[in-house]
Design an enzyme around this catalytic site. Structure first.
Site, PDB file in Angstrom:
ATOM      1  N   SER A 126      16.452  56.367 -48.409  1.00 32.37           N
ATOM      2  CA  SER A 126      17.443  55.290 -48.450  1.00 32.37           C
ATOM      3  C   SER A 126      16.946  54.162 -49.333  1.00 32.37           C
ATOM      4  O   SER A 126      15.732  53.928 -49.449  1.00 32.37           O
ATOM      5  CB  SER A 126      17.634  54.766 -47.022  1.00 32.37           C
ATOM      6  OG  SER A 126      18.313  53.536 -47.040  1.00 32.37           O
ATOM      7  N   TYR A 150      13.920  51.682 -38.451  1.00 29.59           N
ATOM      8  CA  TYR A 150      14.639  52.697 -39.237  1.00 29.59           C
ATOM      9  C   TYR A 150      14.030  52.801 -40.636  1.00 29.59           C
ATOM     10  O   TYR A 150      13.697  53.889 -41.117  1.00 29.59           O
ATOM     11  CB  TYR A 150      16.136  52.347 -39.327  1.00 29.59           C
ATOM     12  CG  TYR A 150      16.876  53.158 -40.366  1.00 29.59           C
ATOM     13  CD1 TYR A 150      17.140  54.508 -40.164  1.00 29.59           C
ATOM     14  CD2 TYR A 150      17.291  52.590 -41.578  1.00 29.59           C
ATOM     15  CE1 TYR A 150      17.800  55.268 -41.126  1.00 29.59           C
ATOM     16  CE2 TYR A 150      17.943  53.330 -42.549  1.00 29.59           C
ATOM     17  CZ  TYR A 150      18.203  54.669 -42.316  1.00 29.59           C
ATOM     18  OH  TYR A 150      18.840  55.421 -43.276  1.00 29.59           O
ATOM     19  N   LYS A 154      11.852  55.928 -42.780  1.00 31.59           N
ATOM     20  CA  LYS A 154      12.093  56.482 -44.125  1.00 31.59           C
ATOM     21  C   LYS A 154      10.828  56.390 -44.975  1.00 31.59           C
ATOM     22  O   LYS A 154      10.467  57.343 -45.668  1.00 31.59           O
ATOM     23  CB  LYS A 154      13.255  55.733 -44.808  1.00 31.59           C
ATOM     24  CG  LYS A 154      14.613  55.980 -44.166  1.00 31.59           C
ATOM     25  CD  LYS A 154      15.036  57.438 -44.232  1.00 31.59           C
ATOM     26  CE  LYS A 154      16.342  57.702 -43.532  1.00 31.59           C
ATOM     27  NZ  LYS A 154      16.610  59.123 -43.261  1.00 31.59           N
TER      28      LYS A 154
END
Ligand code: NAD
Ligand code: UD1
Length: 338
Positions: A126, A150, A154
């Site tokens: 992302s 989050y 990643k």
């Protein structure tokens, strides 16, 4: 020979659209999904769109035994790995859940893949890995950081996959850093179906348009951007899905890890999205300006040249296509897949 691609999280928003593109490009598809954030109807609709059938395994990627059985049952050539949790706010409330599902899930998947001799993976990363950096457009070589669990998942997974490739040169891993996927397949049969009140802009606008929500809250109009609202790189989910097919085609020529931004390269403001949605769909979107959302940056958009030069991929669809298709999906499925 026809290649077989295992798609983890293939019932989800981006996964279901990618299955359509893979099937249309002649790949055979196997889906693994635990339906924690998706509905079995999505893969059924993918079969309806493409006229092709495929197997869907209701499997959690953290469950090594059942995952290994899927690899034993099929002759898999490569994995596209979408499965994971993705809500920033929830990740702050439930960090362990996010680290477990996203990181332990990926490690388990890699171990099972290695045991089965499958060493090609495309991973959903992302633009969140560019952190609070505002130095747009972002090149893949820009410094990375994270501000929430989050984002950390990643970053950690990117690192883990790079280390796996260093340890075993037979691995080929492509890290795709998505910007802001929006829109839906033009049929309106599949689309984004968030749980509860949407966190992201486009599904929020669509739910205001369909009458499920009253008013959009615009998070700040005092950013150093042309109209003061946040600027992002919105990319049509079909362009994004097509990027995965191009990335897959390229893995044969690739050694080790490759990282690509998947974005349009254009920065669009919140007000641009709202006015384009209103103009194209003929529906007013009432909104009010509220304070900035913590953790948001002013501008985020890609430098997409690397994907263009190496993958021969560019995003083709316009903002008009994105708002039209988002509304078409929402109108035909006012309550999502429910
Ligand atoms: P999504 O929630 O619609 O899809 C994820 C799918 O994975 C869901 O179907 C869910 O049920 C499944 N899943 C979750 N944990 C699982 C597990 N342990 N085992 C099996 N299945 C599991 O999300 P999406 O928008 O399609 O995103 C797909 C991937 O792309 C995610 O990894 C996400 O972090 C990443 N990503 C998304 C965006 C975005 O804006 N949508 C942006 C950047 C990156
Ligand atoms: C968010 C996440 C990001 C994640 C991405 C995709 C945060 C801080 N960032 O990115 O980590 O990878 O989603 O899931 O949550 N906006 C409004 N009103 C709304 C919703 C959004 O004004 O109700 C604005 C935001 O301030 C932003 C833009 O719209 O300027 C886009 O927001 P959003 O769709 O949530 O995406 P990101 O913030 O880019």
């Amino acid at each position: 020979m026809q290649q077989t691609i295992l798609v983890t999280g293939g019932a989800g928003y981006i996964g279901s659209h990618t299955c359509v593109c893979l099937l249309e490009a002649g790949y055979q598809v196997i889906v693994v999904d635990n339906f924690s954030n998706s509905n079995i109807i999505a893969p059924e609709r993918v079969q309806q769109i493409t006229g092709k059938t495929f197997t869907v395994h209701p499997v959690d990627i953290c469950d090594r035994k059942t995952l290994a059985a899927v690899f034993a049952e099929h002759d898999i050539d490569a994995v596209i790995h979408f499965a994971g949790f993705k809500a920033v706010g929830e990740s702050i409330e439930q960090p362990l859940n996010y680290y477990h599902n996203n990181i332990y899930g990926t490690i388990t998947l890699c171990e099972v893949m290695a045991e089965a001799g499958v060493k090609t993976m495309i991973f959903s990363s992302s633009a969140t890995v560019y952190g609070m950096n505002d130095n747009v457009p972002f090149k893949e070589s820009a410094p990375t950081s994270a501000t929430n669990p989050y984002g950390h998942t990643k970053l950690f997974i990117e690192q883990i996959l790079q280390d796996v490739c260093i340890a075993d040169p037979e691995w080929t891993v492509t890290l795709l850093r998505y910007f802001n996927p929006v829109g839906a397949h033009h049929s309106g049969l599949i689309g984004e179906d968030p749980n509860g009140v949407p966190n992201n802009l486009m599904p929020f606008i669509s739910q205001v348009a369909v009458g499920r929500l009253k008013k959009l809250k615009i998070f700040g109009n005092d950013y150093p951007t042309p109209d003061g609202t946040g600027v992002r790189d919105y990319i049509h989910v079909i362009d994004l899905a097509d990027g995965h097919v191009k990335a897959l085609e390229s893995t044969g020529k690739q050694k080790g890890v490759a990282i690509y931004n998947l974005g349009t390269g254009h920065g669009i403001s919140v007000l641009d999205v709202v006015t384009t949605f209103e103009k194209i769909n003929g529906i007013p979107i009432p909104y009010k300006i509220v304070p900035r959302r913590p953790g948001d940056i002013a501008s985020s958009f890609a430098d997409p040249k690397k994907a263009k030069n190496i993958l021969q991929w560019i995003a083709k669809k316009t903002l008009e296509d994105m708002v039209r298709d988002a509304w078409n999906w929402q109108q035909k499925n006012p309550n999502g897949y429910a």
